[in-house]
Enzyme design. Structure first.
Site, short mmCIF file in Angstrom:
data_model
loop_
_atom_site.label_atom_id
_atom_site.label_comp_id
_atom_site.label_asym_id
_atom_site.label_seq_id
_atom_site.Cartn_x
_atom_site.Cartn_y
_atom_site.Cartn_z
N TYR A 165 38.82 -11.69 2.92
CA TYR A 165 39.27 -11.10 4.19
C TYR A 165 39.26 -12.14 5.31
O TYR A 165 38.58 -13.17 5.24
CB TYR A 165 38.39 -9.92 4.58
N PHE A 213 37.13 -14.38 13.94
CA PHE A 213 35.67 -14.31 14.05
C PHE A 213 34.98 -14.40 12.69
O PHE A 213 33.76 -14.61 12.63
CB PHE A 213 35.23 -13.04 14.79
N ASP A 214 35.73 -14.24 11.60
CA ASP A 214 35.12 -14.37 10.29
C ASP A 214 36.23 -14.52 9.25
O ASP A 214 37.33 -13.98 9.42
CB ASP A 214 34.28 -13.13 9.97
N ILE A 240 32.16 -0.55 7.62
CA ILE A 240 32.77 0.20 8.72
C ILE A 240 33.81 1.18 8.17
O ILE A 240 34.43 0.95 7.14
CB ILE A 240 33.41 -0.75 9.76
N PHE A 274 42.15 -6.96 10.38
CA PHE A 274 41.71 -7.64 9.17
C PHE A 274 42.89 -7.81 8.22
O PHE A 274 43.70 -6.89 8.04
CB PHE A 274 40.63 -6.84 8.44
#
Length: 242
Positions: free
Chosen positions: A155, A165-166, A183, A227
């Site tokens: 992801y 951010f990731d 989530i 995402f």
């Protein structure tokens, strides 16, 4: 914590930027889209230089959620220059500091709405009952997970301004987790996928982290998140794809 950090930043800058800033108009371009001359290669030779540069990056990252226009960036730069040179501030920073959080919340809300509206218009997007926006990028042909399954995924997560951010893609290692332990946006969205497939998930704040983002992350409170997800495997799932 992020808001407190931003408040400290504004006080350090003397706060003229926020006193004179105006909300972006429909014709204004976010800072990320503004065309600027290419900067000369920066040579960071000493540890002090590297540390100071890192401070500059950190300052910038903590105001990205404001989606400043090029004009507002100039105002911000003026505040920084005045603070560093000892010039008299154009406004009272202490008086305006309470407005920082309100400004950040308003800008964040505007960016959230714009992101959700834009994602909803993308071809092939499906809106789930919770408000999650699901868009299939590549159809999978393997197994489909259930909410109680463990999944293995790659992801990439981004904020509304495009900041990453990731990313497990960058780390080169997919992650495994129980689908009902993440989530809600992921629990709902990944269930619509099949192994081998890729999808884009646009997550309203209440299906992501709400007002409590992970400690130490760059995710601000009440953030819409996006995402890109690749479903690599559903370990142990013997159910056929649905």
């Amino acid at each position: 914590m992020r808001m407190q950090w931003m408040a400290a930043l504004v006080l350090a800058l003397g706060a003229p930027g926020f006193a004179q800033a105006q909300a972006p108009t429909k014709t204004s371009k976010p800072a990320a889209e503004a065309k600027a001359p290419a900067a000369a290669p920066l040579e960071l030779q000493t540890e002090d230089q590297k540390t100071i540069y890192s401070l500059g990056v950190s300052l910038g990252q903590n105001v990205t959620s404001l989606a400043l226009t090029p004009e507002e960036i100039q105002i911000l730069q003026r505040g920084l220059q005045d603070a560093l040179t000892g010039a008299a501030p154009a406004v009272d920073g202490k008086e305006l500091s309470p407005r920082v959080q309100a400004l950040a919340r308003n800008r964040q809300a505007q960016a959230n709405v714009a992101t959700l509206e834009r994602a909803a218009k993308e071809p092939g997007t499906t809106k789930l009952p919770s408000g999650v926006l699901y868009r299939e990028l590549t159809a999978g042909t393997g197994k489909a997970p259930r909410a109680t399954d463990t999944v293995k995924v790659h992801y990439r997560g981004t904020l509304v301004d495009g900041t990453e951010f990731d990313s497990s893609f960058k780390r080169g290692v997919p992650v495994e987790f129980p689908l009902n332990g993440v989530i809600a946006c992921w629990t709902q969205g990944v269930q619509k996928m099949k192994v081998g497939g890729k999808a884009k998930l646009t997550c309203p704040a209440n299906t992501a982290y709400g007002d409590r983002p992970p400690a130490g992350s760059r995710i601000p409170p009440a953030a819409v998140l996006q995402f890109e997800v690749e479903l690599v495997d559903v370990p142990g799932n013997t159910a056929v794809g649905q």
